[in-house]
Structures are given as structure tokens and as C-alpha cells.
Design a protein around this motif. Structure first.
Motif, mmCIF file in Angstrom:
data_model
loop_
_atom_site.group_PDB
_atom_site.id
_atom_site.type_symbol
_atom_site.label_atom_id
_atom_site.label_comp_id
_atom_site.label_asym_id
_atom_site.label_seq_id
_atom_site.Cartn_x
_atom_site.Cartn_y
_atom_site.Cartn_z
ATOM 1 N N SER A 104 0.743 -1.198 -0.069
ATOM 2 C CA SER A 104 -0.110 -0.002 -0.023
ATOM 3 C C SER A 104 0.781 1.246 0.051
ATOM 4 O O SER A 104 1.715 1.522 0.706
ATOM 5 N N ALA A 105 0.325 2.344 -0.754
ATOM 6 C CA ALA A 105 0.969 3.582 -0.825
ATOM 7 C C ALA A 105 0.316 4.512 0.068
ATOM 8 O O ALA A 105 -0.927 4.288 0.412
ATOM 9 N N PHE A 106 1.160 5.263 0.744
ATOM 10 C CA PHE A 106 0.567 6.348 1.668
ATOM 11 C C PHE A 106 -0.233 7.373 0.762
ATOM 12 O O PHE A 106 -0.006 7.875 -0.274
ATOM 13 N N ILE A 107 -1.510 7.411 1.401
ATOM 14 C CA ILE A 107 -2.570 8.522 0.789
ATOM 15 C C ILE A 107 -2.694 9.844 1.585
ATOM 16 O O ILE A 107 -2.854 9.533 2.817
ATOM 17 N N THR A 108 -2.151 10.687 0.783
ATOM 18 C CA THR A 108 -2.523 12.208 1.712
ATOM 19 C C THR A 108 -3.889 12.622 1.977
ATOM 20 O O THR A 108 -4.610 12.531 1.169
ATOM 21 N N VAL A 109 -4.158 13.114 3.015
ATOM 22 C CA VAL A 109 -5.288 13.611 3.416
ATOM 23 C C VAL A 109 -5.426 14.957 3.042
ATOM 24 O O VAL A 109 -4.925 15.761 3.074
ATOM 25 N N PRO A 110 -6.561 15.240 2.146
ATOM 26 C CA PRO A 110 -6.990 16.614 1.521
ATOM 27 C C PRO A 110 -6.965 17.706 2.615
ATOM 28 O O PRO A 110 -7.170 17.468 3.837
ATOM 29 N N ALA A 111 -6.558 19.022 2.585
ATOM 30 C CA ALA A 111 -6.445 20.044 3.289
ATOM 31 C C ALA A 111 -6.426 21.121 2.601
ATOM 32 O O ALA A 111 -6.204 21.392 1.463
ATOM 33 N N ASP A 112 -6.743 22.398 3.030
ATOM 34 C CA ASP A 112 -6.807 23.526 2.753
ATOM 35 C C ASP A 112 -6.038 24.770 3.616
ATOM 36 O O ASP A 112 -6.767 25.656 4.112
ATOM 37 N N PRO A 113 -4.728 24.471 3.735
ATOM 38 C CA PRO A 113 -4.051 25.379 4.578
ATOM 39 C C PRO A 113 -4.083 26.826 4.302
ATOM 40 O O PRO A 113 -4.112 27.839 5.157
ATOM 41 N N ALA A 114 -4.088 27.310 3.007
ATOM 42 C CA ALA A 114 -4.020 28.828 2.769
ATOM 43 C C ALA A 114 -5.187 29.394 3.302
ATOM 44 O O ALA A 114 -5.348 30.570 3.579
ATOM 45 N N TRP A 115 -6.614 28.508 3.043
ATOM 46 C CA TRP A 115 -7.985 29.224 3.364
ATOM 47 C C TRP A 115 -7.842 29.211 4.705
ATOM 48 O O TRP A 115 -8.493 30.171 5.444
ATOM 49 N N PHE A 149 -12.195 9.526 6.495
ATOM 50 C CA PHE A 149 -10.741 9.230 6.358
ATOM 51 C C PHE A 149 -10.223 8.585 7.570
ATOM 52 O O PHE A 149 -9.481 7.406 7.529
ATOM 53 N N ASP A 150 -10.522 9.145 8.702
ATOM 54 C CA ASP A 150 -9.914 8.418 10.115
ATOM 55 C C ASP A 150 -10.776 7.038 10.037
ATOM 56 O O ASP A 150 -10.153 6.129 10.704
ATOM 57 N N ALA A 151 -12.042 6.926 9.774
ATOM 58 C CA ALA A 151 -12.543 5.519 9.743
ATOM 59 C C ALA A 151 -11.802 4.721 8.755
ATOM 60 O O ALA A 151 -11.747 3.349 9.329
ATOM 61 N N GLU A 152 -11.553 4.918 7.710
ATOM 62 C CA GLU A 152 -10.873 4.327 7.058
ATOM 63 C C GLU A 152 -9.359 3.758 7.527
ATOM 64 O O GLU A 152 -8.899 2.364 7.229
ATOM 65 N N GLY A 153 -8.750 4.852 8.036
ATOM 66 C CA GLY A 153 -7.448 4.491 8.634
ATOM 67 C C GLY A 153 -7.546 3.435 9.657
ATOM 68 O O GLY A 153 -6.831 2.663 9.847
ATOM 69 N N ASN A 154 -8.550 3.448 10.583
ATOM 70 C CA ASN A 154 -8.799 2.635 11.599
ATOM 71 C C ASN A 154 -9.190 1.265 11.143
ATOM 72 O O ASN A 154 -8.614 0.317 11.739
ATOM 73 N N ALA A 155 -9.695 1.288 10.166
ATOM 74 C CA ALA A 155 -10.417 -0.043 9.739
ATOM 75 C C ALA A 155 -9.040 -0.967 8.996
ATOM 76 O O ALA A 155 -9.259 -2.124 9.140
ATOM 77 N N HIS A 156 -8.223 -0.083 8.296
ATOM 78 C CA HIS A 156 -7.243 -0.617 7.625
ATOM 79 C C HIS A 156 -6.060 -1.375 8.793
ATOM 80 O O HIS A 156 -5.624 -2.185 8.540
ATOM 81 N N SER A 157 -5.956 -0.509 9.909
ATOM 82 C CA SER A 157 -5.160 -0.800 10.951
ATOM 83 C C SER A 157 -5.349 -1.924 11.557
ATOM 84 O O SER A 157 -4.610 -2.762 11.865
ATOM 85 N N LYS A 158 -6.796 -2.279 11.783
ATOM 86 C CA LYS A 158 -7.467 -3.397 12.685
ATOM 87 C C LYS A 158 -7.320 -4.525 11.863
ATOM 88 O O LYS A 158 -6.914 -5.653 12.256
ATOM 89 N N ARG A 159 -7.383 -4.518 10.371
ATOM 90 C CA ARG A 159 -7.261 -5.564 9.325
ATOM 91 C C ARG A 159 -5.761 -6.147 9.593
ATOM 92 O O ARG A 159 -5.555 -7.256 9.589
ATOM 93 N N ARG A 160 -4.870 -4.997 9.468
ATOM 94 C CA ARG A 160 -3.416 -5.500 9.360
ATOM 95 C C ARG A 160 -3.140 -6.013 10.829
ATOM 96 O O ARG A 160 -2.289 -7.029 10.702
ATOM 97 N N ASP A 161 -3.293 -5.506 11.833
ATOM 98 C CA ASP A 161 -3.263 -6.113 13.174
ATOM 99 C C ASP A 161 -3.627 -7.629 13.166
ATOM 100 O O ASP A 161 -2.846 -8.396 13.662
ATOM 101 N N PHE A 162 -4.702 -7.765 12.801
ATOM 102 C CA PHE A 162 -5.366 -9.147 12.838
ATOM 103 C C PHE A 162 -4.395 -10.152 11.749
ATOM 104 O O PHE A 162 -3.907 -11.291 12.428
ATOM 105 N N GLU A 163 -4.132 -9.754 10.705
ATOM 106 C CA GLU A 163 -3.279 -10.409 9.931
ATOM 107 C C GLU A 163 -1.934 -10.881 10.565
ATOM 108 O O GLU A 163 -1.302 -11.879 10.215
#
Length: 239
Positions: A104-115, A149-163
Motif C-alpha cells: 500500500s502507498a501512503f494517501i495524503t489527506v486533503p487539506a486547505d491550509p491557505a484558506w 478518512f479516520d474511519a478508513e485508517g482505523n479499519a485498515h489498521s485493525k485488519r493489518r493487526d489481525f493479519e
């Protein structure tokens, strides 16, 4: 600070008095006009710099969204294949087959720092009403997407921890994921399904963000046009 000096010569008549007052008033008006001109130029420069930063953020978000869409699709395809393997193992009562390698490649979370910086520093009045509405729409969508995005990261971590509990230190790929009990297989299946759902939700919100950013880059400033581009981006997601 404006500094008003007293007359250097004695005022001898009403005419001299009014001339002096008029001179002071003209001087004050010139000073105020110069001050306002300098401030207007400064605000114009600030606005131009902010628009450049916002344009950079928009293009970066679009690029990140395209990468994230491809990466999430790849993850979902892997997950779907793994789900089928787990279901086959449950049905046949046989050990789970080894998984296809996935890096898996790292996915950047969208942000709007200038705004966000513009809002924090009180520079929002420098923008037009259309610009405020457009960039606020993007900020709102990003805010609503973050829990996904947080839910996705948590679900991914739980699956990997189990594996990792079942991954073998052996170099033999067939020795990996030796899940045999129905309870463990069912747990694994639930984790895969949860991650699949979370990834799809994150992919959906990323598409919405991409649509909003694309609309802004195209010059759209009304909510209807931005919303239309959001829908188009979601419909364009590959299945």
C-alpha cells in the motif's frame, strides 16, 4: 500618526485664519488619502498572494485526489479478492489460501491550509462573495470528509493487526495466513468487509472534494455549479 503643526507666524486676520485652517484640512486629506492608498495597495498584494496560495492548494488537492482514487481502487480490488478467499475457506472448511502481495502507498489527506490561514488571520474580507462561497464549500466538504478518512485508517489498521497475528516468519508464502478456525475466519471476513466499506466511503468523499476543487479551478463561484461538478466526479469513479 498625523502630526498638525501650529502656524509659524502670528495670524493677523480672519482671512489668514481661514487660509491656515484650509491648509491644515488639505494636508490632512492628502495624508489620509495617501494612507488609504498604501493600505489598499497592501491589501491588494495580500489578496494576490492568497489567491496564488489557494491555487497551489487546489492543484495539489486535485493531484492527490487522482492518486488516492487509483490507490483506493487497487486496495478495494485486493480486499474483494481476499473476501472471496475467506468465504471459500469458510464454505470448504479448508485453510485460507495465501494472499496476493499488496504494497500500500501512503494517501495524503486533503487539506486547505491557505484558506484556514486566511480565516485565522481575518483576511476573508479581502475576497469577493463568490470566492468566499466557493472556498467555504471546499473547506466544508473537507471537514465532513475527515471522519471518513479516520474511519478508513482505523479499519485498515485493525485488519493489518489481525493479519500480523497469523503471518509466518517463514519465507514460504503458502505458510502465511494459516487461519483455520471458523471463528477466526469470520472475524477476518468482518474486518475485510469493514475496511471495504470504509475505503469506499473515503473514495466517495475524495471524489466530492475533487469535484469542488475542479470547479473552482474552472472559475466556478456559485454553489449550483460546484455541486454539479461534485456529482460528476462521483459518477466518474471507476467501478
Amino acid at each position: 500618526m498625523l502630526d498638525v503643526h501650529p502656524p509659524h507666524e502670528r495670524v493677523h486676520s480672519w482671512k489668514d485664519f481661514f487660509v491656515h485652517i484650509a491648509t491644515i484640512c488639505v494636508g490632512l486629506l492628502i495624508a489620509i488619502a495617501l494612507e488609504q492608498t498604501v493600505e489598499a495597495v497592501h491589501h491588494h498584494h495580500q489578496r494576490e498572494q492568497l489567491l496564488i496560495s489557494l491555487d497551489h492548494d487546489t492543484r495539489a488537492t486535485l493531484q492527490g485526489a487522482d492518486f488516492a482514487a487509483a490507490e483506493r481502487l487497487r486496495r478495494m480490488q485486493w480486499n474483494q479478492g481476499r473476501i472471496q478467499q475467506v468465504r471459500a475457506a469458510l464454505t470448504s472448511h479448508r485453510p485460507l489460501a495465501s494472499a496476493v502481495p499488496l504494497k500500500s502507498a501512503f494517501i495524503t489527506v486533503p487539506a486547505d491550509p491557505a484558506w484556514e490561514a486566511a480565516r485565522a488571520s481575518g483576511m476573508i474580507p479581502l475576497f469577493s462573495q463568490g470566492e468566499i462561497a466557493a472556498y467555504s464549500e471546499v473547506a466544508d466538504v473537507i471537514g465532513r470528509a475527515r471522519p471518513r478518512f479516520d474511519a478508513e485508517g482505523n479499519a485498515h489498521s485493525k485488519r493489518r493487526d489481525f493479519e500480523k497475528r497469523y503471518e509466518s516468519v517463514s519465507t514460504d508464502a503458502d505458510a502465511n495466513y494459516r487461519l483455520e478456525s471458523a471463528a477466526d475466519l469470520q472475524t477476518y471476513l468482518d474486518l475485510l468487509l469493514a475496511e471495504q466499506t470504509a475505503t469506499e466511503a473515503a473514495r466517495f468523499m475524495t471524489a466530492v472534494i475533487r469535484g469542488a476543487e475542479a470547479a473552482i479551478l474552472e472559475g466556478a463561484r456559485d454553489h449550483a455549479r460546484i455541486e454539479q461538478r461534485e456529482i460528476e466526479a462521483v459518477l466518474a469513479l471507476p467501478s
